[in-house]
Design a protein around this motif. Structure first.
Motif, PDB file in Angstrom:
ATOM      1  N   ALA A  59      38.232  45.768  52.476  1.00  0.00           N
ATOM      2  CA  ALA A  59      37.404  46.518  51.492  1.00  0.00           C
ATOM      3  C   ALA A  59      38.042  48.383  51.491  1.00  0.00           C
ATOM      4  N   LEU A  62      40.852  47.820  49.530  1.00  0.00           N
ATOM      5  CA  LEU A  62      40.456  47.514  48.234  1.00  0.00           C
ATOM      6  C   LEU A  62      39.582  48.893  47.750  1.00  0.00           C
ATOM      7  N   ARG A  72      38.070  40.867  39.720  1.00  0.00           N
ATOM      8  CA  ARG A  72      38.466  40.371  40.250  1.00  0.00           C
ATOM      9  C   ARG A  72      39.597  40.063  41.184  1.00  0.00           C
ATOM     10  N   VAL A  73      39.972  39.763  41.802  1.00  0.00           N
ATOM     11  CA  VAL A  73      40.862  39.582  42.507  1.00  0.00           C
ATOM     12  C   VAL A  73      41.851  38.482  43.223  1.00  0.00           C
ATOM     13  N   ILE A  75      44.551  35.849  45.009  1.00  0.00           N
ATOM     14  CA  ILE A  75      44.922  35.095  46.124  1.00  0.00           C
ATOM     15  C   ILE A  75      45.252  34.584  45.828  1.00  0.00           C
ATOM     16  N   VAL A  91      37.833  41.246  49.943  1.00  0.00           N
ATOM     17  CA  VAL A  91      38.141  40.282  48.668  1.00  0.00           C
ATOM     18  C   VAL A  91      36.090  41.054  48.599  1.00  0.00           C
ATOM     19  N   ALA A  96      34.242  42.369  44.965  1.00  0.00           N
ATOM     20  CA  ALA A  96      34.980  41.676  44.132  1.00  0.00           C
ATOM     21  C   ALA A  96      34.472  40.660  44.347  1.00  0.00           C
ATOM     22  N   TYR A  98      36.918  36.842  44.146  1.00  0.00           N
ATOM     23  CA  TYR A  98      38.288  36.129  44.757  1.00  0.00           C
ATOM     24  C   TYR A  98      39.158  34.791  43.902  1.00  0.00           C
TER      25      TYR A  98
END
Length: 590
Positions: A59, A62, A72-73, A75, A91, A96, A98
């Motif tokens: 984290a 990030l 938004r990430v 994966i 995440v 955020a 995922y």
């Protein structure tokens, strides 16, 4: 009919608004069980204390890239690894949301999902981080109304539909399931579902909300189907959430250590349900992605009717007519869902269309599922679908999306998809097409676009049957397909083992003309169909593995492989027994 009792048999009361996020749930568990194993995977074995510290470290990484609450990430990390679940928790810890795709999905599918979701970054194998767009830059910490994950379902008009689930939705789900069944810190919970499938979230939090160990299964083991059963026994798994198709492949002996089995994603047949419920606690669940994984549940009792049960605490369900009014008891109607589990579509127009107020029920927001059910004394009984949505291998699929992909292929003039059933009971996705086309080119076009890598069996017709409205009449699409329409299967006449193997294939794939050059997967074979095929073939060739089907896709090549392995010739084959367990079932209370 509006149901006013929950699956635990108590009056419905909407769960209190919580201020917690999923990160708070994990921190609470880690504080109570710091030294217990949180993840026991082939690549790592992490305690809750270590897992939380590792997630916090990711984290921070990030955050160093500007990623935090409101972002938004994406994966895309190989399944069955501790790394995948560390990525998810990192995440969430960053605040955020995922956006997962299966590592085996095509690059085209992944890019479509991430573009629709508007991800600002992507985490891939090795936790490699790629920043793709500016982050939100929000300073406020993540709260219960922030998104936790975004899962994409199949879209009826072509593009997949993104469903955003907030932390409030997710934590309410964790709390509601805790009322249904007890998961102990001593338990070991299977993680076997694709993270692109929303039920995977259930696996994670069954373990992490209760201090139990999450045990990820390697993807190759999950794909094998039948081999996953012995793997469960070897790894001492005691809690399993899965689809009925997989559970049906496991013998009773390998399930001896499983004390809690939860099924969902597909219809659960009575014979299978009653067999599984002998010797363990078994629950059947139902729920669309749009209502946070599971909306209704019921405990299976041998000899009693199998239904989809009653709502979770905080969820509301009603059986309604076309106008949204409740229908009388026992009458079929559409299932509507309300309550704390309702998520939302990323597309505002679609969200406004599908999540609507229902004055007749007094609900400010209701989701019309399209599923037809009726109320029975045992719970809600599933009747069918209002539209053309289907489920294959637990993955929801809109036939309209398949239609759109088929129609966009080179040379296709008209197209329609349908689901047919083989002799062995496998559901086969069939794509009916007409036009001046090359079937091989159409399959190449479909492969990267179809969710889950499901490519339909192609049947070429001169014309597709239509109704008076001009729409394709799916019910009139031929099955079994005409020999000429199903394709040309050249490559030599069948003899010996190939003749016997062809009979096995047709039981799995349907009554198709076969030749030595026939390709199992081009004929609609799925990983589950391959697993079932291997179970049948092993009665004569015990050395065959699921990998042999993938490596020898053509009938002639697979027959040669079987001949090389050698068949059983009357001698007694030693009964397969599960390897000794490292964890005794007797140590698990319940």
């Amino acid at each position: 009919m509006a149901v006013d009792m929950d699956a635990a048999g108590t009056a419905i009361a909407v769960a209190p608004a919580t201020t917690w996020t999923l990160s708070d749930v994990l921190r609470d568990t880690a504080a109570r069980h710091p030294g217990r194993i949180a993840i026991d995977a082939d690549d790592a074995r992490l305690t809750y204390e270590t897992l939380l510290a590792s997630a916090a470290g990711l984290a921070q990484r990030l955050a160093g890239a500007g990623i935090g609450p409101g972002d938004r990430v994406g994966i895309r990390v190989p399944g069955g690894t501790a790394e995948l679940y560390l990525a998810i928790l990192g995440v969430l810890e960053a605040g955020a949301a995922y956006v997962p795709v299966d590592a085996d999905d095509s690059a085209h599918r992944a890019e479509t999902v991430w573009r629709e979701a508007g991800v600002c970054a992507v985490l891939e194998e090795g936790l490699q981080l790629t920043v793709r767009a500016p982050a939100s830059g929000r300073d406020a910490p993540a709260g219960p109304d922030d998104d936790a994950w975004i899962i994409f379902t199949s879209g009826s008009s072509g593009p997949p539909k993104g469903v955003a689930v907030t932390h409030r939705n997710a934590v309410a789900f964790v709390e509601a399931e805790a009322r249904l069944w007890t998961v102990l810190p001593e338990d070991r919970v299977l993680a076997g579902l694709s993270v692109g499938f929303d039920a995977s979230c259930e696996e994670l939090w069954l373990a992490w909300a209760n201090g139990a160990a999450l045990v990820p299964a390697p993807r190759c083991v999950v794909r094998s189907g039948a081999d996953l059963g012995p793997w469960l026994a070897e790894r001492g798994v005691t809690v399993v959430s899965t689809v009925p198709t997989l559970a049906a492949m496991w013998d009773d002996d390998v399930l001896a250590g499983v004390r809690l089995l939860i099924t969902g994603g597909e219809a659960l047949g009575e014979e299978l349900a009653w067999r599984l419920a002998r010797g363990r606690e078994v629950w059947n669940t139902y729920g669309p992605t749009e209502a946070t994984i599971v909306s209704t549940a019921v405990r299976i009792q041998p000899g009693e009717p199998v239904t989809i049960g009653l709502p979770l605490a905080g969820w509301q369900v009603a059986v309604v007519d076309a106008a949204g009014a409740p229908v009388p008891f026992g009458e079929p109607g559409e299932l509507a869902i309300g309550g704390v589990g309702l998520a939302r579509y990323l597309d505002p127009e679609l969200d406004a269309e599908r999540f609507v107020p229902n004055p007749a029920l007094g609900w400010e927001r209701a989701y019309r599922t399209g599923d037809i059910v009726r109320e029975t004394p045992s719970g809600l009984a599933f009747v069918g679908r209002r539209d053309d949505q289907v489920k294959l291998g637990g993955r929801r699929l809109e036939l309209g999306e398949v239609d759109a992909h088929l129609a966009s292929a080179p040379g296709v003039r008209a197209a329609a998809a349908a689901v047919r059933r083989s002799e062995a009971g496998n559901e086969v996705l069939v794509g009916y097409v007409s036009g001046e086309l090359d079937p091989a080119a159409v399959r190449r076009h479909l492969a990267p676009r179809m969710p889950g890598g499901i490519v339909p069996l192609l049947v070429v017709l001169d014309e597709l049957p239509v109704r008076t409205s001009g729409k394709v009449d799916r019910a009139a699409l031929p099955w079994p397909p005409p020999a000429a329409a199903a394709g040309s299967f050249e490559g030599g006449a069948l003899e010996g083992t190939a003749t016997w193997l062809a009979e096995c294939w047709t039981r799995q794939l349907g009554p198709l003309p076969l030749g030595c050059a026939s390709d199992f997967f081009e004929l609609g074979g799925s990983s589950l169909a391959a697993a079932r095929l291997v179970s049948e073939v092993r009665t004569r060739f015990p050395g065959v593995a699921v990998a042999d089907v993938s490596e020898h896709r053509r009938l002639g090549a697979m027959a040669a492989r079987l001949d090389a392995l050698g068949e059983r010739r009357g001698e007694r084959v030693a009964e397969r027994t599960a390897p000794p367990r490292r964890w005794a079932a007797a140590q698990v209370a319940g």
